[in-house]
Design an enzyme around this catalytic site. Structure first.
Site, PDB file in Angstrom:
ATOM      1  N   ASN A  36      31.460   0.301  18.412  1.00 12.32           N
ATOM      2  CA  ASN A  36      30.865  -0.168  19.651  1.00 12.32           C
ATOM      3  C   ASN A  36      29.343  -0.135  19.551  1.00 12.32           C
ATOM      4  O   ASN A  36      28.751   0.941  19.467  1.00 12.32           O
ATOM      5  CB  ASN A  36      31.305   0.724  20.821  1.00 12.32           C
ATOM      6  CG  ASN A  36      30.569   0.372  22.108  1.00 12.32           C
ATOM      7  OD1 ASN A  36      30.810  -0.655  22.709  1.00 12.32           O
ATOM      8  ND2 ASN A  36      29.613   1.211  22.515  1.00 12.32           N
ATOM      9  N   GLU A  37      28.735  -1.311  19.502  1.00 10.11           N
ATOM     10  CA  GLU A  37      27.283  -1.510  19.660  1.00 10.11           C
ATOM     11  C   GLU A  37      26.408  -0.985  18.520  1.00 10.11           C
ATOM     12  O   GLU A  37      25.193  -0.901  18.671  1.00 10.11           O
ATOM     13  CB  GLU A  37      26.793  -0.937  21.013  1.00 10.11           C
ATOM     14  CG  GLU A  37      27.455  -1.626  22.188  1.00 10.11           C
ATOM     15  CD  GLU A  37      26.943  -1.210  23.559  1.00 10.11           C
ATOM     16  OE1 GLU A  37      27.167  -1.968  24.518  1.00 10.11           O
ATOM     17  OE2 GLU A  37      26.340  -0.123  23.670  1.00 10.11           O
ATOM     18  N   TRP A  90      28.722  11.188  28.466  1.00 12.44           N
ATOM     19  CA  TRP A  90      28.385   9.752  28.416  1.00 12.44           C
ATOM     20  C   TRP A  90      27.719   9.387  29.730  1.00 12.44           C
ATOM     21  O   TRP A  90      27.523  10.250  30.583  1.00 12.44           O
ATOM     22  CB  TRP A  90      29.648   8.900  28.166  1.00 12.44           C
ATOM     23  CG  TRP A  90      29.336   7.715  27.290  1.00 12.44           C
ATOM     24  CD1 TRP A  90      29.095   6.431  27.694  1.00 12.44           C
ATOM     25  CD2 TRP A  90      29.198   7.716  25.856  1.00 12.44           C
ATOM     26  NE1 TRP A  90      28.819   5.637  26.595  1.00 12.44           N
ATOM     27  CE2 TRP A  90      28.870   6.393  25.465  1.00 12.44           C
ATOM     28  CE3 TRP A  90      29.309   8.705  24.866  1.00 12.44           C
ATOM     29  CZ2 TRP A  90      28.651   6.036  24.127  1.00 12.44           C
ATOM     30  CZ3 TRP A  90      29.104   8.349  23.541  1.00 12.44           C
ATOM     31  CH2 TRP A  90      28.778   7.023  23.184  1.00 12.44           C
ATOM     32  N   ASP A  91      27.348   8.105  29.901  1.00 17.69           N
ATOM     33  CA  ASP A  91      26.651   7.776  31.159  1.00 17.69           C
ATOM     34  C   ASP A  91      27.615   7.602  32.329  1.00 17.69           C
ATOM     35  O   ASP A  91      27.209   7.242  33.426  1.00 17.69           O
ATOM     36  CB  ASP A  91      25.715   6.558  31.000  1.00 17.69           C
ATOM     37  CG  ASP A  91      26.409   5.303  30.514  1.00 17.69           C
ATOM     38  OD1 ASP A  91      27.651   5.328  30.367  1.00 17.69           O
ATOM     39  OD2 ASP A  91      25.722   4.293  30.260  1.00 17.69           O
ATOM     40  N   TRP A  92      28.904   7.870  32.102  1.00 22.14           N
ATOM     41  CA  TRP A  92      29.878   7.885  33.197  1.00 22.14           C
ATOM     42  C   TRP A  92      30.761   9.134  33.139  1.00 22.14           C
ATOM     43  O   TRP A  92      31.746   9.222  33.861  1.00 22.14           O
ATOM     44  CB  TRP A  92      30.788   6.645  33.159  1.00 22.14           C
ATOM     45  CG  TRP A  92      31.128   6.196  31.765  1.00 22.14           C
ATOM     46  CD1 TRP A  92      30.635   5.086  31.140  1.00 22.14           C
ATOM     47  CD2 TRP A  92      31.985   6.841  30.809  1.00 22.14           C
ATOM     48  NE1 TRP A  92      31.143   5.012  29.852  1.00 22.14           N
ATOM     49  CE2 TRP A  92      31.961   6.070  29.621  1.00 22.14           C
ATOM     50  CE3 TRP A  92      32.765   8.005  30.822  1.00 22.14           C
ATOM     51  CZ2 TRP A  92      32.686   6.410  28.471  1.00 22.14           C
ATOM     52  CZ3 TRP A  92      33.482   8.345  29.673  1.00 22.14           C
ATOM     53  CH2 TRP A  92      33.434   7.554  28.522  1.00 22.14           C
ATOM     54  N   GLU A 116      31.642  -7.049  27.514  1.00 23.75           N
ATOM     55  CA  GLU A 116      31.186  -5.947  28.378  1.00 23.75           C
ATOM     56  C   GLU A 116      30.162  -6.476  29.359  1.00 23.75           C
ATOM     57  O   GLU A 116      29.234  -7.179  28.969  1.00 23.75           O
ATOM     58  CB  GLU A 116      30.491  -4.832  27.569  1.00 23.75           C
ATOM     59  CG  GLU A 116      31.369  -3.719  27.085  1.00 23.75           C
ATOM     60  CD  GLU A 116      30.542  -2.509  26.596  1.00 23.75           C
ATOM     61  OE1 GLU A 116      29.506  -2.188  27.211  1.00 23.75           O
ATOM     62  OE2 GLU A 116      30.955  -1.899  25.606  1.00 23.75           O
TER      63      GLU A 116
END
Length: 852
Positions: free
Chosen positions: A433-434, A168-170, A531
């Site tokens: 989510n999204e 993921w981006d983290w 968020e």
């Protein structure tokens, strides 16, 4: 029933292997913590990629500790298998698994012997996902792969597995394989209890009742009758019921009316009341034999998601009412606490969740790209009063809807609702989510002609399957199909709104890294901010454990490798440069540490500005927008040691943002902002009664600890659970009133104080960027320690004073503060035994002027 746990003499591999001896290899690295073989060390996420590309088999021999012939049914039960596996006992395949989030029970009555050989043959999750995608020939289901910066794997949407385990981006890519929850053998005659759930209802007659649902596997060929007795001693409630179980999967639903003479204490969110639970015993005595005794906790609370017209505004409200009281939701978003779930212990969860409660949070959103958390997670939230917005595990992708996939999801959703619905902390089920936004904003560049296929799949999955199961299994909680969503407006538009980010409906996610985060006018005056956030780096002591000396620079290969968000490191520098001077030290380690410090200062100040904007918007409508009733920043915790949006580092250490959250989420808070050349201060309150308070406003020049001027305003009314303007002054008047002040030379601080020791945190408002501040001097902040109390002394005003005790586990009562008085006492709360000597040796003190 004869339960027998297949655990104990097991070895651990890259995940929790409760029943395993690995065939072939036993040199997997995941258990070697804080060594060069730790999977989180330096570049090991890439070095160890081969592990997830391989197929692994777990096997062991076990003796059956009971006489097999005495039992009508023997099951092999897996609470969680990650993910694609074939299960064999004595070389006979008893079943297959393909969903990490489902519970599996296999009938082994005719196969089990005195001595048995069990095997779980795993298939690489990466290979399986790729194969499933290849087989889906009718049309593609994007996204195929994550962005290259994430160094991840492809087609996560084709496997029912923790989506962020493919990166993921983290977070890193560690697509684990293994038995991640308990596994056991259950032997029983006649009947066996599988699920037991409690749901409270508050009736029209102002009386509480409790719905108890018990789901059994009934082995007997004819119905089984018996008695069930439910008792809740503290509520003087006891009832006995005659019941009959049908063969197969039999269920009993009982409605227990609570004694109307008993006073029921309800469960309240953190900061709004107690989290009372009642001990309850349920005894099943059936004609066929043994009795089952079930001990549980009963909680009483109601939840409503209110979406109704607001006067003076188009659209609908979006807020939660708990026990009939509107609650402003304060908190953050939760991600998995580790790539390796077996490392997430009860203590890990407790530390992170207690830190959330200690920062005045009352809610967390369990984000849909991770896992449905373990039972202990929700137990702790019940106890601490942390409300949970629970996503189903779908995130940032489109998903297939073929029959096999839908069947797997139906089993997953049914199991998870039955497992979790007794928890009062869970207040909402959310479909994904999204993904509504992904279709509405066409993230995946789908040609318009093909859009309808994906819309149909979306409705099929989240509405016709997941929503239907939620409505059947849990009538006590609201459901929304996605986040962000326009709520009822999305439903009206066929479950997919044109603009899910519309501020007049539902919730929004908002990120903006290119504009000035101190400018509150950028932020959406939304109904609910679920968020938003900014990145920072974790402390040096956290990074040090997984890096080597050559990595300790902001531009090292390591620093680039750990940043999984495109241009993330540059974006942080750009945001810092707007208000602060960049570090210029010639000592490379000092320069790196200064950079880390500034990213944390920047993140804390940015999220503070945005959160305070959401809090002061709760009671007003401006140009049709406002009545904001929730602020959940992205994100609470970290999955590894890397730059991210988190306020708690991997291991639980508080970043400066978390210390700021303790203040910006305080139950009583004055908030300042500038508009049209005037300074406004709002009184924000979560308290249940109106308060008569005193507002203190102090102005200092940067160069002196003596205030230039101060103003005390008495009889300020701050209304219960609202945000009201309590002070307004043109900046020009303020500067004139406080002689010698200019925007660059002065700073404003303010607080609210009331009777009975009631006091808000002291808040600050900067009149200019700190890089332009005139009179800021290099301060000398010194400290003397006694038992974990640091007595700080300063010679001048010190912005963003940060105390750090390296890797000693614990937290301070406050940190990152503006020091405007000569002395300040700061308390350290250790999480494990330490000494004053150790603290003294580890302590480093930094304030803004130490960055050179």
């Amino acid at each position: 029933m004869m339960p027998f746990l297949l655990a104990g003499d097991s070895c651990k591999v890259s995940n929790q292997m409760n029943m395993a001896i690995v065939t072939g290899f036993s040199h997997l690295p995941a258990i070697c913590v804080h060594t060069e073989r730790d999977p989180y060390y330096r570049f090991n996420d890439v070095m160890y990629r081969w592990i997830s590309l391989d197929n692994w088999t777990y096997s062991r021999t076990f003796k059956t500790p009971f006489d097999v012939r005495k039992w009508q049914k023997v099951n092999l039960v897996f609470e969680g298998v990650d993910t694609v596996a074939q299960i064999l006992i004595n070389n006979i395949t008893v079943g297959r698994t393909d969903n990490m989030f489902s519970r599996y029970s296999f009938d082994i009555t005719s196969i089990i012997k005195e001595v048995n050989f069990v095997e779980v043959r795993f298939l690489s999750a990466i290979s399986y996902a790729a194969e499933q995608s290849r087989c889906h020939t009718a049309y593609s289901i994007p996204p195929a792969c994550p962005p290259p910066v994430q160094k991840g794997e492809c087609h996560a949407n084709f496997i029912r597995k923790e989506q962020c385990s493919f990166s993921w981006d983290w977070g890193p890519s560690f697509p684990t394989q293994g038995i991640w929850k308990d596994v056991r053998i259950e032997a029983y005659n006649h009947y066996h209890l599988i699920y037991f759930t409690l749901t409270p209802f508050f009736g029209n007659a102002q009386q509480w009742s409790l719905e108890i649902e018990s789901i059994f596997d009934v082995v007997s060929s004819k119905p089984v009758s018996g008695l069930v007795t439910v008792s809740i001693p503290k509520l003087q409630t006891q009832q006995t019921y005659s019941v009959k179980l049908q063969p197969g999967e039999g269920s009993i639903v009982l409605l227990v009316n609570i004694n109307e003479n008993a006073t029921v204490e309800t469960w309240w969110p953190n900061g709004h009341g107690k989290q009372t639970g009642y001990n309850m015993t349920t005894v099943f005595i059936m004609e066929a034999g043994y009795k089952i005794e079930k001990f549980s906790k009963a909680y009483f609370r109601t939840v409503e998601l209110v979406q109704e017209p607001i006067s003076g505004s188009p659209g609908l409200s979006f807020y939660f009412r708990i026990n009939g009281r509107p609650i402003f939701i304060k908190g953050s978003n939760w991600i998995p606490a580790d790539s390796f779930q077996d490392r997430v212990t009860y203590d890990t969860l407790r530390l992170l969740l207690k830190s959330a409660a200690d920062a005045n949070m009352n809610a967390l959103r369990v984000w849909g790209g991770g896992v449905y958390e373990q039972d202990e997670f929700y137990d702790i939230c019940d106890e601490l009063g942390i409300m949970i917005w629970q996503d189903f595990m779908f995130a940032c992708a489109l998903y297939p809807t073929d029959q096999n996939y839908l069947e797997s999801i139906r089993a997953e959703v049914t199991h998870q609702i039955r497992r979790l619905k007794s928890h009062p902390s869970i207040i909402l089920w959310s479909g994904n989510n999204e993904n509504e936004a992904a279709i509405a904003s066409n993230w995946f560049s789908v040609p318009y002609a093909d859009r309808e296929v994906y819309v149909r799949d979306y409705v099929m999955l989240y509405v016709k399957n997941i929503r239907e199961i939620v409505l059947a299994e849990d009538k006590s909680r609201p459901f929304i199909a996605s986040s962000p969503t326009n709520g009822l407006e999305s439903v009206k538009e066929g479950w997919l709104s044109q603009n899910p980010y519309d501020t007049h409906y539902g919730d929004t996610h908002f990120y903006d890294y290119s504009n000035d985060c101190w400018d509150w006018t950028l932020y959406p005056k939304t109904r609910f901010a679920s968020e938003y956030g900014f990145q920072s780096w974790p402390s040096f002591s956290t990074l040090e454990k997984v890096s080597s000396a050559e990595d300790w620079s902001y531009t090292s290969n390591f620093s680039l490798h750990r940043q999984h968000h495109e241009n993330g490191n540059d974006e942080m520098i750009q945001q810092i440069e707007r208000h602060f001077k960049l570090p210029q030290s010639t000592n490379p380690i000092k320069k790196f540490k200064d950079m880390i410090y500034l990213t944390q200062v920047m993140q804390a100040q940015c999220v503070k500005t945005e959160t305070e904007f959401y809090r002061f918007s709760q009671s007003e409508i401006i140009k049709g927008e406002g009545h904001t009733m929730g602020a959940l920043y992205w994100q609470l915790n970290d999955i590894w040691q890397a730059p991210s949006w988190a306020s708690l580092e991997y291991g639980g250490k508080w970043k400066l943002l978390h210390y700021f959250a303790q203040n910006f989420f305080a139950p009583l808070l004055p908030v300042a902002y500038e508009d049209g050349g005037a300074l406004y201060i709002y009184g924000v309150s979560d308290l249940h009664t109106d308060r008569q308070l005193t507002l203190g406003v102090t102005v200092h020049t940067w160069s002196s600890l003596e205030p230039v001027c101060s103003l005390v305003k008495d009889d300020v009314t701050v209304k219960a659970q609202s945000a009201v303007p309590i002070y307004k002054e043109p900046i020009s008047d303020l500067l004139r009133r406080c002689r010698n002040c200019t925007r660059k030379s002065c700073v404003v601080t303010f607080y609210l104080v009331g009777e009975g020791g009631l006091r808000s945190p002291t808040n600050h408002h900067f009149l200019s960027s700190l890089k332009d501040a005139v009179g800021l001097e290099k301060t000398h902040v010194s400290q003397q320690d006694s038992i974990y109390i640091f007595d700080l002394q300063t010679t001048a005003i010190a912005p963003f004073v940060s105390l750090d005790v390296g890797s000693i586990k614990g937290r301070f009562n406050e940190n990152g503060f503006l020091m405007t008085k000569k002395r300040k006492l700061v308390v350290f709360y250790p999480w494990e035994p330490t000494t004053v000597e150790e603290l003294e040796k580890s302590l480093s003190l930094t304030s803004l002027m130490d960055v050179v």
